[in-house]
Motif scaffolding. Sequence first.
Motif, mmCIF file in Angstrom:
data_model
loop_
_atom_site.group_PDB
_atom_site.id
_atom_site.type_symbol
_atom_site.label_atom_id
_atom_site.label_comp_id
_atom_site.label_asym_id
_atom_site.label_seq_id
_atom_site.Cartn_x
_atom_site.Cartn_y
_atom_site.Cartn_z
ATOM 1 N N ASP A 468 0.851 -1.184 0.000
ATOM 2 C CA ASP A 468 0.000 0.000 0.000
ATOM 3 C C ASP A 468 0.891 1.238 0.000
ATOM 4 O O ASP A 468 2.068 1.172 0.378
ATOM 5 C CB ASP A 468 -0.903 0.034 1.229
ATOM 6 N N HIS A 469 0.323 2.378 -0.404
ATOM 7 C CA HIS A 469 1.052 3.643 -0.372
ATOM 8 C C HIS A 469 0.118 4.736 0.143
ATOM 9 O O HIS A 469 -0.862 5.083 -0.519
ATOM 10 C CB HIS A 469 1.576 4.004 -1.762
ATOM 11 N N LEU A 470 0.426 5.222 1.351
ATOM 12 C CA LEU A 470 -0.344 6.309 1.953
ATOM 13 C C LEU A 470 0.185 7.631 1.408
ATOM 14 O O LEU A 470 1.382 7.923 1.498
ATOM 15 C CB LEU A 470 -0.221 6.259 3.472
ATOM 16 N N ILE A 471 -0.705 8.438 0.854
ATOM 17 C CA ILE A 471 -0.330 9.671 0.151
ATOM 18 C C ILE A 471 -0.904 10.884 0.877
ATOM 19 O O ILE A 471 -2.091 10.892 1.236
ATOM 20 C CB ILE A 471 -0.850 9.674 -1.301
ATOM 21 N N THR A 472 -0.067 11.897 1.065
ATOM 22 C CA THR A 472 -0.534 13.177 1.584
ATOM 23 C C THR A 472 -0.074 14.276 0.631
ATOM 24 O O THR A 472 1.106 14.304 0.232
ATOM 25 C CB THR A 472 0.013 13.450 2.992
ATOM 26 N N ILE A 473 -0.988 15.159 0.266
ATOM 27 C CA ILE A 473 -0.668 16.290 -0.603
ATOM 28 C C ILE A 473 -1.074 17.573 0.113
ATOM 29 O O ILE A 473 -2.212 17.703 0.567
ATOM 30 C CB ILE A 473 -1.406 16.198 -1.961
ATOM 31 N N TRP A 474 -0.141 18.500 0.224
ATOM 32 C CA TRP A 474 -0.433 19.832 0.754
ATOM 33 C C TRP A 474 -0.279 20.842 -0.381
ATOM 34 O O TRP A 474 0.676 20.767 -1.164
ATOM 35 C CB TRP A 474 0.552 20.216 1.852
ATOM 36 N N THR A 475 -1.175 21.795 -0.496
ATOM 37 C CA THR A 475 -1.098 22.768 -1.586
ATOM 38 C C THR A 475 -1.906 24.015 -1.252
ATOM 39 O O THR A 475 -2.804 23.976 -0.405
ATOM 40 C CB THR A 475 -1.608 22.149 -2.904
ATOM 41 N N GLY A 476 -1.563 25.097 -1.937
ATOM 42 C CA GLY A 476 -2.361 26.313 -1.849
ATOM 43 C C GLY A 476 -3.404 26.376 -2.939
ATOM 44 O O GLY A 476 -4.259 27.268 -2.944
ATOM 45 N N GLU A 477 -3.354 25.422 -3.874
ATOM 46 C CA GLU A 477 -4.338 25.367 -4.953
ATOM 47 C C GLU A 477 -5.668 24.833 -4.414
ATOM 48 O O GLU A 477 -5.689 24.056 -3.452
ATOM 49 C CB GLU A 477 -3.844 24.451 -6.078
ATOM 50 N N PRO A 478 -6.786 25.212 -5.033
ATOM 51 C CA PRO A 478 -8.081 24.657 -4.605
ATOM 52 C C PRO A 478 -8.098 23.139 -4.753
ATOM 53 O O PRO A 478 -7.600 22.595 -5.746
ATOM 54 C CB PRO A 478 -9.080 25.323 -5.566
ATOM 55 N N VAL A 479 -8.668 22.445 -3.770
ATOM 56 C CA VAL A 479 -8.683 20.984 -3.797
ATOM 57 C C VAL A 479 -10.103 20.409 -3.773
ATOM 58 O O VAL A 479 -10.267 19.189 -3.741
ATOM 59 C CB VAL A 479 -7.881 20.396 -2.620
ATOM 60 N N ASP A 480 -11.115 21.280 -3.817
ATOM 61 C CA ASP A 480 -12.494 20.780 -3.717
ATOM 62 C C ASP A 480 -12.844 19.828 -4.848
ATOM 63 O O ASP A 480 -13.496 18.795 -4.625
ATOM 64 C CB ASP A 480 -13.471 21.952 -3.692
ATOM 65 N N ALA A 481 -12.403 20.151 -6.059
ATOM 66 C CA ALA A 481 -12.727 19.293 -7.202
ATOM 67 C C ALA A 481 -12.028 17.935 -7.066
ATOM 68 O O ALA A 481 -12.603 16.890 -7.388
ATOM 69 C CB ALA A 481 -12.325 19.973 -8.503
ATOM 70 N N ILE A 482 -10.775 17.952 -6.591
ATOM 71 C CA ILE A 482 -10.059 16.685 -6.384
ATOM 72 C C ILE A 482 -10.734 15.899 -5.263
ATOM 73 O O ILE A 482 -10.892 14.670 -5.347
ATOM 74 C CB ILE A 482 -8.586 16.945 -6.050
ATOM 75 N N GLY A 483 -11.151 16.609 -4.209
ATOM 76 C CA GLY A 483 -11.849 15.951 -3.110
ATOM 77 C C GLY A 483 -13.136 15.292 -3.562
ATOM 78 O O GLY A 483 -13.501 14.211 -3.084
ATOM 79 N N ALA A 484 -13.829 15.948 -4.495
ATOM 80 C CA ALA A 484 -15.071 15.372 -5.014
ATOM 81 C C ALA A 484 -14.795 14.070 -5.758
ATOM 82 O O ALA A 484 -15.565 13.106 -5.658
ATOM 83 C CB ALA A 484 -15.761 16.370 -5.935
ATOM 84 N N VAL A 485 -13.685 14.029 -6.504
ATOM 85 C CA VAL A 485 -13.307 12.803 -7.206
ATOM 86 C C VAL A 485 -12.955 11.713 -6.190
ATOM 87 O O VAL A 485 -13.390 10.566 -6.299
ATOM 88 C CB VAL A 485 -12.116 13.079 -8.149
ATOM 89 N N LEU A 486 -12.186 12.082 -5.178
ATOM 90 C CA LEU A 486 -11.765 11.104 -4.175
ATOM 91 C C LEU A 486 -12.942 10.536 -3.379
ATOM 92 O O LEU A 486 -12.932 9.367 -2.983
ATOM 93 C CB LEU A 486 -10.770 11.749 -3.204
ATOM 94 N N SER A 487 -13.939 11.360 -3.120
ATOM 95 C CA SER A 487 -15.054 10.924 -2.279
ATOM 96 C C SER A 487 -16.032 10.008 -3.000
ATOM 97 O O SER A 487 -16.896 9.388 -2.375
ATOM 98 C CB SER A 487 -15.807 12.142 -1.735
ATOM 99 N N ASP A 488 -15.883 9.891 -4.323
ATOM 100 C CA ASP A 488 -16.708 8.950 -5.076
ATOM 101 C C ASP A 488 -16.263 7.531 -4.733
ATOM 102 O O ASP A 488 -15.093 7.177 -4.915
ATOM 103 C CB ASP A 488 -16.536 9.214 -6.570
ATOM 104 N N LYS A 489 -17.171 6.722 -4.236
ATOM 105 C CA LYS A 489 -16.788 5.375 -3.791
ATOM 106 C C LYS A 489 -16.280 4.506 -4.934
ATOM 107 O O LYS A 489 -15.632 3.471 -4.693
ATOM 108 C CB LYS A 489 -17.962 4.697 -3.100
ATOM 109 N N ASN A 490 -16.542 4.904 -6.164
ATOM 110 C CA ASN A 490 -16.082 4.141 -7.325
ATOM 111 C C ASN A 490 -14.854 4.758 -7.992
ATOM 112 O O ASN A 490 -14.516 4.404 -9.119
ATOM 113 C CB ASN A 490 -17.213 4.025 -8.351
ATOM 114 N N VAL A 491 -14.206 5.680 -7.318
ATOM 115 C CA VAL A 491 -13.050 6.348 -7.912
ATOM 116 C C VAL A 491 -11.958 5.332 -8.250
ATOM 117 O O VAL A 491 -11.749 4.360 -7.519
ATOM 118 C CB VAL A 491 -12.497 7.431 -6.961
ATOM 119 N N THR A 492 -11.298 5.542 -9.355
ATOM 120 C CA THR A 492 -10.181 4.694 -9.775
ATOM 121 C C THR A 492 -8.899 5.508 -9.787
ATOM 122 O O THR A 492 -8.927 6.741 -9.806
ATOM 123 C CB THR A 492 -10.415 4.121 -11.177
ATOM 124 N N ALA A 493 -7.779 4.813 -9.812
ATOM 125 C CA ALA A 493 -6.494 5.498 -9.876
ATOM 126 C C ALA A 493 -6.373 6.307 -11.162
ATOM 127 O O ALA A 493 -5.812 7.405 -11.177
ATOM 128 C CB ALA A 493 -5.354 4.487 -9.774
#
Length: 522
Positions: A468-493
């Motif tokens: 497994d690989h635990l990933i953390t990303i910190w940024t000043g860019e907006p992340v809401d759109a990425i969060g929406a993708v991640l929160s989809d239970k069917n999200v793929t890599a």
Amino acid sequence: MRTLLPRLLALTLSAAFPLPAFAAQTYALVVGVDQYPNDVSLDGAVRDAEDVYASMSAAGFKVKKFTNAEARKDDLRKAWTDMVAEAVSGDTIIFTYAGHGAQMPELIAGDEADGLDEFLQLPGFDRNRYEETSKEIIVDNEMNAWFAEAEGKGVHVLFVSDSCFSGGMSRSIKGKSRLAPAVTVKLAPPSQEAVAGAALKEINFKQVTVLAASLESQPTPEVIIDGEPRGALSWSFARAVEGSADRDGNGIITRIELEDYIFSNVKNRSEALQVPNFMPQVARSESEVVVTLTRGIPAATGDTATTTNDAGTIPKTIKTVKELGWTGKIALQIDGEAARPTDAEGTGTPFRWDVATGTFYTPNGDVAAENVGADRIQPVVDKYVLLDFLKAMASQNPGTVSLAPVKDIYAAGQRLRFDAPPGRYPNMLVFNLANTGEVQFLDMQAAGTSSSEFKLTDVEIVKPFGADHLITIWTGEPVDAIGAVLSDKNVTAATLLQALLTRLDGKEASVAIQPLYTRETL
């Protein structure tokens, strides 16, 4: 593992480097040995030397490089002596070595706590003909004498040793270890300097820093980076000198900046097999400088990110992942009859999929996933395409996370804790890339003045096993759109990769990667 570092452990190291003027010169002695006529040869040490040489030359250093048969002790000694003679107070000499290390019974009785001296093994050495070839090793005592010559002139020294002296590993790694067989019989010193250097352990070195590839308990294996066998420390140090470790873009790399960069990227590139070792273990001061980038950092063109220090805002180039060499493909060897998944036509040392057993191996030889059938191979491939993307991002601006207890592999039933500290950016994403290829969303923090700590406590190791690989990303860019993708239970890599490419590629973001290798039993 025991390296040259313990030789310096007895030193009282309390003074800080003075901040060097930008006019100070940096000299470099670069050594890489693959071809050992009298021992097991290596595959990546010369690549390491060539890479480090290129990065140092581009930084404006005065560099002398010796590879394979060129690496003769007399020639290295002369190169060092010439650099010390030319250097003036405030200058820096960097000595990098990639090749075999080994041990021998101590040359001076009572000189070493464990009774062993360590040495760098040059290609002309033959342990079966020691008297004839003993001048082709560099013993730790001799290194102290070299360092003392520079210290006496007020010249800073950084020694980077991508070699190995002892240790073993739990994981099955097919890459070669940079550990030569020990000399087991008591031998005469190879030089008078090796005897005299023993007394230098009491010297108060104030301007010497040593960076070794691994802790004493670990090996230094060659690992696959960008499809080729490499040393993770040398690869990371070359990127550091290119400017990636210069976090505030002011043309100097402090000890703390180098630590943060090296620790993170060696872990990323070695898949958590190595923890580098600095000596002294703690920086002498917050402003201690170990590398001066003579040419500075060029003004950025196109998309840039800015960082701020006491001198103000300084432009610093953030490259896209393609500019960093990311291809969007991995190399895959298929053992058995099966259709080839997409994005698996890359070059270099391949991943390997055993169709009959369903085992998926990394290029280093680790078991990355089990029970991978034809219906599961594509998500696993997509995971590693995404992981290569994240490693490229991390090479410019790595973050720091931790896993406790620290091990190179964990067994079923063991419990651990994962910590992602607050970053210097307001937004944070945390997710896991499971060994199955599944993306598991863990946390998102957005629109704050700074991110807060994220913790996973009392996590138990359970099936399925692999990497497994635990990933953390910190940024000043907006992340809401990425969060929406991640929160989809069917999200793929693959879907997440597209979101990250669109939103963060070429932007300022700090990435931390924590590999987690598991088995049913050890």
